[in-house]
Design a protein around this motif. Structure first.
Motif, PDB file in Angstrom:
ATOM      1  N   HIS A  38       0.699  -1.257   0.017  1.00 39.16           N
ATOM      2  CA  HIS A  38       0.084   0.522  -0.098  1.00 39.16           C
ATOM      3  C   HIS A  38       1.111   0.906   0.333  1.00 39.16           C
ATOM      4  CE1 HIS A  38      -3.903   2.201   0.657  1.00 39.16           C
ATOM      5  NE2 HIS A  38      -2.557   2.902   2.125  1.00 39.16           N
ATOM      6  N   THR A  39       0.255   1.682  -1.124  1.00 39.61           N
ATOM      7  CA  THR A  39       1.597   3.529  -1.151  1.00 39.61           C
ATOM      8  C   THR A  39       0.532   5.136  -0.661  1.00 39.61           C
ATOM      9  OG1 THR A  39       0.518   3.269  -2.352  1.00 39.61           O
ATOM     10  CG2 THR A  39       2.152   1.828  -3.208  1.00 39.61           C
ATOM     11  N   GLY A  40      -0.869   4.675   0.135  1.00 40.10           N
ATOM     12  CA  GLY A  40      -0.739   6.025   0.267  1.00 40.10           C
ATOM     13  C   GLY A  40      -0.705   6.297   1.603  1.00 40.10           C
ATOM     14  N   ALA A  41      -1.325   7.188   2.413  1.00 41.74           N
ATOM     15  CA  ALA A  41      -1.409   7.288   3.929  1.00 41.74           C
ATOM     16  C   ALA A  41      -1.969   6.232   4.585  1.00 41.74           C
ATOM     17  CB  ALA A  41      -1.974   8.888   4.131  1.00 41.74           C
ATOM     18  N   ILE A  42      -0.759   6.086   5.813  1.00 43.45           N
ATOM     19  CA  ILE A  42      -2.301   4.820   6.710  1.00 43.45           C
ATOM     20  C   ILE A  42      -3.385   6.101   7.634  1.00 43.45           C
ATOM     21  CG2 ILE A  42      -1.561   4.033   8.414  1.00 43.45           C
ATOM     22  CD1 ILE A  42      -1.067   2.323   5.654  1.00 43.45           C
ATOM     23  N   SER A  43      -1.910   6.872   8.281  1.00 40.83           N
ATOM     24  CA  SER A  43      -3.373   7.715   8.951  1.00 40.83           C
ATOM     25  C   SER A  43      -4.330   8.778   8.373  1.00 40.83           C
ATOM     26  CB  SER A  43      -2.320   9.306  10.025  1.00 40.83           C
ATOM     27  OG  SER A  43      -1.370   8.206  10.324  1.00 40.83           O
ATOM     28  N   GLY A  82     -17.277  17.659  -0.869  1.00 43.00           N
ATOM     29  CA  GLY A  82     -17.239  16.491  -1.506  1.00 43.00           C
ATOM     30  C   GLY A  82     -16.720  16.801  -3.316  1.00 43.00           C
ATOM     31  N   ALA A  83     -15.569  17.341  -2.802  1.00 40.72           N
ATOM     32  CA  ALA A  83     -14.589  17.643  -4.018  1.00 40.72           C
ATOM     33  C   ALA A  83     -14.420  16.182  -5.345  1.00 40.72           C
ATOM     34  CB  ALA A  83     -13.358  17.946  -4.193  1.00 40.72           C
ATOM     35  N   PRO A  84     -14.747  16.447  -6.682  1.00 38.70           N
ATOM     36  CA  PRO A  84     -13.942  14.907  -7.394  1.00 38.70           C
ATOM     37  C   PRO A  84     -12.752  14.767  -6.388  1.00 38.70           C
ATOM     38  CG  PRO A  84     -15.022  16.842  -8.337  1.00 38.70           C
ATOM     39  CD  PRO A  84     -14.549  17.197  -7.213  1.00 38.70           C
ATOM     40  N   SER A  85     -11.957  15.354  -6.217  1.00 41.50           N
ATOM     41  CA  SER A  85     -10.756  14.968  -6.129  1.00 41.50           C
ATOM     42  C   SER A  85     -10.637  14.394  -4.810  1.00 41.50           C
ATOM     43  CB  SER A  85      -9.446  15.638  -6.337  1.00 41.50           C
ATOM     44  OG  SER A  85      -9.486  17.173  -5.902  1.00 41.50           O
ATOM     45  N   ARG A  86     -11.433  14.036  -4.266  1.00 42.31           N
ATOM     46  CA  ARG A  86     -11.388  13.575  -2.565  1.00 42.31           C
ATOM     47  C   ARG A  86     -10.478  12.186  -2.947  1.00 42.31           C
ATOM     48  NH1 ARG A  86     -14.500  11.913   0.464  1.00 42.31           N
ATOM     49  NH2 ARG A  86     -12.822  12.300   2.589  1.00 42.31           N
ATOM     50  N   ILE A  87     -10.359  11.851  -3.540  1.00 41.87           N
ATOM     51  CA  ILE A  87      -9.935  10.100  -3.384  1.00 41.87           C
ATOM     52  C   ILE A  87      -9.186  10.278  -4.857  1.00 41.87           C
ATOM     53  CG2 ILE A  87     -11.044   8.808  -1.342  1.00 41.87           C
ATOM     54  CD1 ILE A  87     -12.934   8.102  -3.959  1.00 41.87           C
ATOM     55  N   LYS A  88      -8.413  11.402  -5.348  1.00 44.81           N
ATOM     56  CA  LYS A  88      -7.190  11.400  -6.482  1.00 44.81           C
ATOM     57  C   LYS A  88      -6.307  10.269  -5.986  1.00 44.81           C
ATOM     58  CE  LYS A  88      -4.996  15.622  -4.743  1.00 44.81           C
ATOM     59  NZ  LYS A  88      -4.341  16.741  -4.788  1.00 44.81           N
ATOM     60  N   ASN A  89      -6.083   9.733  -4.567  1.00 43.96           N
ATOM     61  CA  ASN A  89      -4.561   9.693  -4.735  1.00 43.96           C
ATOM     62  C   ASN A  89      -5.241   6.905  -5.016  1.00 43.96           C
ATOM     63  OD1 ASN A  89      -2.835   6.952  -3.915  1.00 43.96           O
ATOM     64  ND2 ASN A  89      -2.083   8.271  -2.595  1.00 43.96           N
ATOM     65  N   PRO A  90      -4.713   6.961  -5.849  1.00 45.87           N
ATOM     66  CA  PRO A  90      -5.370   5.695  -6.400  1.00 45.87           C
ATOM     67  C   PRO A  90      -5.003   4.776  -4.834  1.00 45.87           C
ATOM     68  CG  PRO A  90      -3.381   5.988  -8.356  1.00 45.87           C
ATOM     69  CD  PRO A  90      -3.845   7.221  -6.708  1.00 45.87           C
ATOM     70  N   ALA A  91      -4.100   4.672  -4.203  1.00 45.92           N
ATOM     71  CA  ALA A  91      -3.746   4.448  -3.262  1.00 45.92           C
ATOM     72  C   ALA A  91      -5.498   4.081  -2.423  1.00 45.92           C
ATOM     73  CB  ALA A  91      -2.639   4.214  -2.139  1.00 45.92           C
ATOM     74  N   ASP A  92      -5.477   5.320  -2.132  1.00 47.14           N
ATOM     75  CA  ASP A  92      -6.917   5.686  -0.817  1.00 47.14           C
ATOM     76  C   ASP A  92      -8.439   4.731  -1.733  1.00 47.14           C
ATOM     77  OD1 ASP A  92      -5.967   7.740   0.732  1.00 47.14           O
ATOM     78  OD2 ASP A  92      -5.811   8.557  -0.494  1.00 47.14           O
ATOM     79  N   ARG A  93      -8.028   4.993  -2.627  1.00 48.72           N
ATOM     80  CA  ARG A  93      -9.734   4.323  -3.469  1.00 48.72           C
ATOM     81  C   ARG A  93      -9.283   2.947  -3.930  1.00 48.72           C
ATOM     82  NH1 ARG A  93     -13.436   6.286  -7.412  1.00 48.72           N
ATOM     83  NH2 ARG A  93     -11.984   8.226  -7.421  1.00 48.72           N
ATOM     84  N   GLU A  94      -8.205   2.392  -3.558  1.00 49.20           N
ATOM     85  CA  GLU A  94      -8.003   0.613  -3.775  1.00 49.20           C
ATOM     86  C   GLU A  94      -8.750   0.500  -2.637  1.00 49.20           C
ATOM     87  OE1 GLU A  94      -3.720   0.051  -4.456  1.00 49.20           O
ATOM     88  OE2 GLU A  94      -4.731   0.706  -6.626  1.00 49.20           O
ATOM     89  N   TRP A  95      -7.999   0.972  -0.956  1.00 48.27           N
ATOM     90  CA  TRP A  95      -8.022   0.841   0.198  1.00 48.27           C
ATOM     91  C   TRP A  95      -9.773   1.341   0.412  1.00 48.27           C
ATOM     92  CZ3 TRP A  95     -10.329   3.817   4.474  1.00 48.27           C
ATOM     93  CH2 TRP A  95     -10.236   2.732   5.275  1.00 48.27           C
TER      94      TRP A  95
END
Length: 240
Positions: A38-43, A82-95
């Protein structure tokens, strides 16, 4: 009990702002079930997707209790992100897709906040739930847009305290020193305060009641304790 279905595009996040001897802090949790690599933030903030048939306030209370064991703080809904970019990090979306078992498109979150005192009892409760209090001026990398959510919560706190000064005493012990009160004001407003002028302000506010008690077991000169008298405060601020 059957597993309830998540509503896949709406979540709730809770910002708990507390104060202790070290300063102003926010409660963070760690992402659960993080896959290797996993490459996204953990906290992150305490938060979750809501159930399909769940009221927002009920979801906030559920999430807070599940992640922290807390059921008493008054949670205030303060903004929707509700910004479309809220989950721009693929790692956040995958999680979030992995824990929900659903494909997630645009994810809107409703943010709640609470101001509270970080007591010894509260510290032990947080430790048992593997959460941690982090200084607001030393935040790690956070998932999603949680830093933006915290920043706005702090702005709302500054505004709320100016409008309703009694709120600040919810973050202090039942008996507190002038130093604690001054430091909390400085932390909230983000600027230092003149010590002498601050003591004059304390003396001019009858709802800040001096006690016949002082600190014990301290290396420095023992400071006097004060308490907040809500009855006097209400009589002064809410005259009919």
């Amino acid at each position: 009990m059957s597993r309830q279905a998540f509503y896949p595009h709406l979540s709730v996040d809770c910002v708990l702002i507390g104060f202790d001897e070290e300063g102003l802090k926010v409660l963070l949790v760690e992402k659960t079930h993080v896959a290797p690599g996993h490459t996204g933030a953990i906290s992150k903030l305490p938060g979750d997707l809501i159930y399909e048939e769940e009221e927002l306030d009920a979801a906030a209370r559920r999430i807070l209790f599940d992640m922290t064991g807390m059921s008493s703080p008054h949670l205030e809904q303060f903004h929707t992100f509700g910004a479309p970019s809220r989950i721009k990090n693929p790692a956040d979306r995958e999680w979030v897709e992995a824990i929900s078992g659903q494909k997630i498109g645009r994810l809107v979150t409703v943010a709640y906040m609470a101001m509270l005192r970080i007591s010894t009892k509260l510290r032990k409760l947080m430790e048992s739930h593997k959460t941690r209090w982090v200084p607001v001026d030393g935040l790690p990398e956070l998932a999603f847009d949680h830093r933006d959510i915290i920043d706005l919560a702090l702005e709302r706190i500054r505004y709320s305290v100016k409008k309703e000064p009694a709120l600040i005493y919810d973050m202090l012990p039942a008996k507190f020193t002038a130093l604690q009160l001054r430091r909390l004001n400085e932390e909230i407003h983000g600027k230092p305060m003149d010590v002498r002028n601050f003591h004059k302000k304390i003396a001019s506010r009858p709802y800040i009641v001096p006690l016949d008690e002082k600190e014990e077991g301290v290396a420095h000169r023992a400071a006097r304790y004060y308490r907040f008298d809500r009855k006097i405060y209400n009589r002064l601020y809410y005259r009919s």
